[in-house]
Design an enzyme around this catalytic site. Structure first.
Site, PDB file in Angstrom:
ATOM      1  N   HIS A 130       0.809  -1.215   0.000  1.00 47.29           N
ATOM      2  CA  HIS A 130       0.000   0.000   0.000  1.00 47.29           C
ATOM      3  C   HIS A 130       0.847   1.272   0.000  1.00 47.29           C
ATOM      4  O   HIS A 130       0.343   2.349  -0.301  1.00 47.29           O
ATOM      5  CB  HIS A 130      -0.995   0.001   1.176  1.00 47.29           C
ATOM      6  N   ASP A 161       0.262  -7.816   1.703  1.00 43.87           N
ATOM      7  CA  ASP A 161       0.541  -6.382   1.641  1.00 43.87           C
ATOM      8  C   ASP A 161       2.049  -6.147   1.725  1.00 43.87           C
ATOM      9  O   ASP A 161       2.552  -5.506   2.646  1.00 43.87           O
ATOM     10  CB  ASP A 161      -0.187  -5.654   2.771  1.00 43.87           C
ATOM     11  N   SER A 241       4.751   2.185   8.054  1.00 42.56           N
ATOM     12  CA  SER A 241       4.388   1.059   7.192  1.00 42.56           C
ATOM     13  C   SER A 241       5.564   0.628   6.338  1.00 42.56           C
ATOM     14  O   SER A 241       6.200   1.440   5.667  1.00 42.56           O
ATOM     15  CB  SER A 241       3.209   1.450   6.289  1.00 42.56           C
TER      16      SER A 241
END
Length: 399
Positions: A130, A161, A241
């Site tokens: 993402h 992911d 992230s």
């Protein structure tokens, strides 16, 4: 006295001009913002700024944390991305009152940040999908020594992911991928990343709080189910992230991926052992290769058992998606060839139980395309065993 139509025209013109000025102001403001982000990321890393040779740890545990962070920081990178969206300033009044104004469309550039880390001396970086999800976006990687690099290639995983970035750079350090299967609840972990996309090389310490969690991550553009992820109370914030979750011996336990909204100190990471096969396939074949069964499923929960009077308490229920075109079993897939049908329940993969902590997808990903696996399937009131020959996941995999 000013006529009503003239007053409306004057007000409309002022509004239109104001909106136009606002949009132009945004465009002028975005470029300095990107420059400021890159300048901030090019500051000397924490390892050079704040580590004193006279530092004396208060305990052996603290000493191990400091040493691990010092060794890991050179491998951690910042990822700066931008994408351009068209924004329309449609005139708010329809009709022929002011036909000469019409529609105006302006490009609006959006900036975002994430974290990654080198996993090979060939310049391969792992991060979250993402973080680099927009295939039309542009990305830059800022290394620990402040060098700004443009990716040569980006690989995006269809199932997890995670993503990989290749840059023309020989990293100062790489982080070894570990294995969470032997990790113990309560053991110390370290999370590194760009907290809130602003604070570079942020370090937080916590413990491994859970394993085999299944959560739903809601981002700006997608909702994604995460299976078999690790839980930690080490602070993971937006911007972190793609950063590493480390053990005290410097091995990557997981890739930081999400934080529970509305809660404190509940973060999640994708286990490192799920990343290894994808990295290996990139190094050997130049692309991410995943095994494919070809079914849509939902893991059985106590709520599902109660609401639907299901005969089993655990397993993967084969169901179709919300769209009628999203079939439960993909035609021509390995599952279809093995005779698996909608409403079947897969309970075991090679004698290992399919549960919430070991869901079907996680078990299948342990194997490679071409492997034969035995599935225990509950079909119309009876258990049966079928052998499935796993295939390579197609690039145009249906949603």
């Amino acid at each position: 006295m000013m006529r009503p139509w003239l007053l409306i025209t004057l007000i409309s013109t002022i509004v239109w001009v104001g909106l136009t000025a606002l949009m132009l102001g945004v465009l002028v403001w975005v470029a300095p913002l990107r420059l400021a982000i890159l300048r901030a990321l090019q500051e000397p890393p924490v390892s050079e700024q704040s580590v004193s040779s006279s530092f004396t740890p208060s305990s052996e545990h603290e000493g191990r944390i400091v040493a691990t962070v010092r060794q890991a920081l050179p491998a951690v990178v910042s990822i700066v991305g931008s994408t351009t969206k068209s924004v329309s300033t449609r005139f708010p009044f329809e009709g022929s009152l002011l036909p000469f104004f019409g529609d105006e469309t302006f490009p609006l550039e959006q900036q975002f940040q994430g974290t990654g880390f080198f996993v090979s001396k060939e310049g391969i970086i792992v991060t979250n999908r993402h973080v680099v999800s927009d295939e039309d976006g542009s990305y830059e990687v800022v290394t620990a020594d402040g060098e700004v690099l443009v990716p040569e290639r980006i690989w995006r995983d269809q199932f997890l992911d995670i993503a990989f970035i290749k840059v023309a750079y020989t990293p100062q350090a790489v982080l070894p991928l570990g294995d969470s299967s032997d990790a113990q609840l309560g053991q110390s972990v370290i999370a590194i990343g760009n907290a809130l996309g602003e604070f570079v090389d942020s370090v937080s310490v916590g413990v491994l709080a859970g394993k085999g969690r299944s959560v739903v991550a809601r981002g700006i553009s997608e909702v994604k189910a995460l299976e078999s992820v690790l839980q930690t109370d080490a602070a993971i914030n937006p911007g972190n992230s793609g950063g590493p979750l480390l053990t005290l011996d410097g091995k990557v336990l997981g890739v930081n991926v999400a934080v529970a909204s509305g809660a404190e100190n509940i973060g999640f990471a994708i286990p490192a052992e799920m990343v290894k096969p994808a990295l290996r396939s990139i190094q050997e074949e130049g692309e991410i290769v995943r095994p494919w069964l070809g079914v849509r499923y939902r893991m059985i929960t106590p709520e599902m058992v109660k609401m639907n009077s299901l005969p089993l308490k655990e397993g993967a229920l084969i169901v179709r998606g919300s769209d009628p075109k999203q079939l439960a079993v993909i035609p021509g897939s390995p599952a279809d060839k093995a005779g698996i049908e909608e409403n079947d329940i897969i309970t075991k993969v090679n004698n290992e139980a399919v549960t919430q902590s070991t869901p079907l997808g996680a078990l299948i990903r342990r194997y490679a395309p071409g492997d034969a696996v035995k599935l225990e399937v509950y079909h119309e009131g009876e258990f049966r065993e079928v052998t499935v020959l796993l295939d390579r996941a197609p690039h145009d995999l249906p949603e």
